[in-house]
Write an enzyme that holds these catalytic residues in place. Structure first.
Site, PDB file in Angstrom:
ATOM      1  N   HIS A 103      25.840 -29.119  -0.111  1.00  0.00           N
ATOM      2  CA  HIS A 103      26.016 -27.957  -0.980  1.00  0.00           C
ATOM      3  C   HIS A 103      27.510 -27.730  -1.189  1.00  0.00           C
ATOM      4  O   HIS A 103      28.327 -28.113  -0.361  1.00  0.00           O
ATOM      5  CB  HIS A 103      25.443 -26.693  -0.329  1.00  0.00           C
ATOM      6  N   ALA A 144      26.572 -38.554  21.823  1.00  0.00           N
ATOM      7  CA  ALA A 144      25.530 -37.555  21.600  1.00  0.00           C
ATOM      8  C   ALA A 144      26.104 -36.255  21.054  1.00  0.00           C
ATOM      9  O   ALA A 144      27.216 -35.859  21.394  1.00  0.00           O
ATOM     10  CB  ALA A 144      24.788 -37.283  22.909  1.00  0.00           C
ATOM     11  N   LYS A 164      35.816 -37.741  16.593  1.00  0.00           N
ATOM     12  CA  LYS A 164      37.131 -38.396  16.567  1.00  0.00           C
ATOM     13  C   LYS A 164      37.053 -39.611  17.487  1.00  0.00           C
ATOM     14  O   LYS A 164      36.145 -39.731  18.330  1.00  0.00           O
ATOM     15  CB  LYS A 164      38.243 -37.452  16.989  1.00  0.00           C
TER      16      LYS A 164
END
Length: 170
Positions: A103, A144, A164
């Site tokens: 969006h 995770a 990162k």
């Protein structure tokens, strides 16, 4: 009609990549896909808890189809304006999300579309989210609960929100 389901069953299970998947899981997935019509447009076994939208815009190597069967809770959305490509030997854990649509920041009715590419031998950990426009190189491990908002090169381990590089693989 009674032979139609039997033919679909044989076609569904006649794939070599199903060898290491428990037969019971294949049967449950078959019931949800072919009888209850969940993810029915996907031509291979998909875990009954996954939601795959726009399958015809997903390019996937056959060796990566096992994760779709075994790992549950995935939400994968591809669009004709932005495809998803998944390389060889890609595995993902439960609850992964891959989307090619976003969006707008201010106008929520303004959509942006960007392709997603996942290179060969990548591993997506539990509950990873990959946003539109991301490209992952080969041999990338995603920790995770990471949110991948930008592209990364090959041979790295990434994690975090936003993700990162935490380690380079030599």
């Amino acid at each position: 009609m009674k032979f139609g389901i039997f033919k679909a069953f044989l076609k569904y299970f006649g794939k070599t990549y199903y060898v290491h998947i428990p037969f019971g899981l294949l049967v449950v997935n078959f019931i949800f896909q072919r009888i209850f019509r969940i993810n029915t447009d996907v031509p291979f076994s998909v875990n009954y808890t996954n939601r795959i939208n726009g399958y015809k815009y997903i390019k996937i190597d056959e060796s990566s189809m096992v994760s779709f069967t075994v790992s549950g809770g995935a939400y994968i959305v591809a669009h004709e304006k932005a495809e998803i490509s998944i390389g060889k030997n890609v595995i993902f854990a439960n609850n992964c999300c891959i989307q090619t649509i976003n969006h707008g920041y201010i106008d929520r009715n303004n959509f942006t579309y960007a392709a997603v590419h996942i290179g060969d031998n990548c591993w997506l950990g539990n509950s990873v989210s990959i946003l539109a426009g991301v490209s992952l190189g080969e041999n990338v491990t995603v920790g995770a609960n990471s949110v991948v908002t930008k592209s990364f090169p090959s041979n790295v381990v990434i994690a975090g929100v936003p993700a990162k590089i935490i380690k380079t693989i030599s």
